[in-house]
Design a protein around this motif. Structure first.
Motif, PDB file in Angstrom:
ATOM      1  N   ARG A  16       9.507   0.893 -12.162  1.00 30.25           N
ATOM      2  CA  ARG A  16       9.189  -0.517 -11.928  1.00 30.25           C
ATOM      3  C   ARG A  16      10.403  -1.400 -12.236  1.00 30.25           C
ATOM      4  N   ASP A  24       2.753  -7.965 -11.909  1.00 32.78           N
ATOM      5  CA  ASP A  24       1.923  -8.578 -10.858  1.00 32.78           C
ATOM      6  C   ASP A  24       2.217  -7.963  -9.497  1.00 32.78           C
ATOM      7  N   LYS A  25       3.499  -7.844  -9.147  1.00 29.73           N
ATOM      8  CA  LYS A  25       3.884  -7.287  -7.851  1.00 29.73           C
ATOM      9  C   LYS A  25       3.488  -5.811  -7.763  1.00 29.73           C
ATOM     10  N   THR A  26       3.655  -5.065  -8.861  1.00 26.46           N
ATOM     11  CA  THR A  26       3.273  -3.653  -8.885  1.00 26.46           C
ATOM     12  C   THR A  26       1.766  -3.514  -8.679  1.00 26.46           C
ATOM     13  N   ALA A  27       0.999  -4.395  -9.305  1.00 26.89           N
ATOM     14  CA  ALA A  27      -0.465  -4.381  -9.129  1.00 26.89           C
ATOM     15  C   ALA A  27      -0.822  -4.659  -7.674  1.00 26.89           C
ATOM     16  N   GLU A  28      -0.132  -5.604  -7.073  1.00 24.33           N
ATOM     17  CA  GLU A  28      -0.369  -5.951  -5.670  1.00 24.33           C
ATOM     18  C   GLU A  28      -0.073  -4.762  -4.756  1.00 24.33           C
ATOM     19  N   LEU A  29       1.052  -4.062  -5.007  1.00 18.21           N
ATOM     20  CA  LEU A  29       1.448  -2.932  -4.167  1.00 18.21           C
ATOM     21  C   LEU A  29       0.535  -1.714  -4.326  1.00 18.21           C
ATOM     22  N   THR A  30       0.020  -1.517  -5.529  1.00 16.57           N
ATOM     23  CA  THR A  30      -0.717  -0.286  -5.829  1.00 16.57           C
ATOM     24  C   THR A  30      -2.235  -0.419  -5.809  1.00 16.57           C
ATOM     25  N   GLY A  31      -2.730  -1.643  -5.975  1.00 19.32           N
ATOM     26  CA  GLY A  31      -4.181  -1.821  -6.079  1.00 19.32           C
ATOM     27  C   GLY A  31      -4.709  -1.471  -7.460  1.00 19.32           C
ATOM     28  N   SER A  33      -4.888  -2.670 -11.418  1.00 23.42           N
ATOM     29  CA  SER A  33      -4.790  -3.951 -12.117  1.00 23.42           C
ATOM     30  C   SER A  33      -3.557  -4.037 -13.005  1.00 23.42           C
ATOM     31  N   LYS A  34      -3.096  -5.269 -13.199  1.00 24.14           N
ATOM     32  CA  LYS A  34      -1.949  -5.536 -14.060  1.00 24.14           C
ATOM     33  C   LYS A  34      -2.229  -5.035 -15.482  1.00 24.14           C
ATOM     34  N   GLY A  58       1.396   3.414  -3.591  1.00 30.39           N
ATOM     35  CA  GLY A  58       1.847   2.031  -3.541  1.00 30.39           C
ATOM     36  C   GLY A  58       3.344   1.889  -3.753  1.00 30.39           C
TER      37      GLY A  58
END
Length: 185
Positions: A16, A24-31, A33-34, A58
Motif C-alpha cells: 500500500r 480509503d483508496k485501498t478500501a475503494e479498490l478492494t471492497g 473496509s478501511k 483489488g
C-alpha cells in the motif's frame, strides 16, 4: 498463526505504501473496509481467505503475495559460527557457508586440508569452482594432476574423478563453489 498475521500485515502495509495508496483508496479498490484493512495491517485481525482474495484482486497481485516472507538484504556469517564437517581422520574439513538454495543453484564452502592429506571426492552433478585461499594444493582430475598455489583457481565438472591433496608442510585452504544446473530431461 500470529507469525503469518505479521507477514500478511507487513506485506499489505508495504504494498500500500509503495503504491502511495491511502487506506480509503485501498478500501475503494478492494471492497474491504478501511477499518478491516487497518486491523489487518496492525496484525490484529486474522483475515479470511475471501478477504485476502478481495485485497489481492483489488490490488492486482497474486493471493500468495501476502504470505511471502521478506528475504534478507544481506547475510553475515562469521567463521567461528560455522561448524566444520570432517572426514574420518580429521585432515579434511569443510565449512559450509552458503547452503544450496533452489533459486541460486549453488553452495559455497571453505575447505581446509592438513599436510599429507589426500581427499578423494565422490563424483557428482554440476560444476566445481575452486579458488586457493592459502597454500599449495594438488587437484587430480581423471588422473591428471594440477598444481595450484595461493590465488590460483580451477573449474571442472563434478562428474570427473577428482581428489584434493596437500603435499606441503602447512595447511592449505580453498574456497569451493559448487553449481548445480537444472537437470536435463
Amino acid at each position: 498463526m500470529e507469525e503469518l498475521n505479521k507477514i500478511i500485515a507487513d506485506n499489505l502495509a508495504s504494498l500500500r505504501k509503495n503504491r502511495n495508496l491511502s487506506l480509503d483508496k485501498t478500501a475503494e479498490l478492494t471492497g474491504v473496509s478501511k477499518a478491516m484493512l487497518a486491523q489487518i495491517e496492525k496484525g490484529k485481525s486474522n483475515p479470511t481467505v475471501s478477504t485476502l482474495w478481495k485485497i489481492a484482486n483489488g490490488l492486482q497481485v497474486s493471493f500468495s503475495y501476502f504470505m511471502k516472507e521478506e528475504t534478507a538484504t544481506f547475510v553475515k556469517i562469521q567463521k567461528e559460527d560455522v561448524s566444520p564437517i570432517e572426514d574420518e581422520a580429521g585432515g579434511y574439513r569443510v565449512f559450509p557457508y552458503f547452503n544450496f538454495q533452489p533459486d541460486t543453484k549453488f553452495e559455497i564452502y571453505t575447505v581446509e586440508l592438513e599436510p599429507g592429506c589426500i581427499h578423494g571426492a565422490k563424483t557428482h552433478l554440476g560444476k566445481e569452482y575452486l579458488l586457493v585461499r592459502e597454500g599449495d594444493l594438488t587437484v587430480s582430475l581423471d588422473g591428471q594432476k594440477h598444481q595450484l598455489k595461493t590465488g590460483d583457481a580451477l573449474q571442472f565438472s563434478g562428474s570427473m574423478l577428482h581428489s584434493y591433496e596437500n603435499k606441503a608442510a602447512d595447511t592449505v585452504s580453498f574456497f569451493l563453489l559448487m553449481y548445480y544446473p537444472e537437470p536435463e530431461l
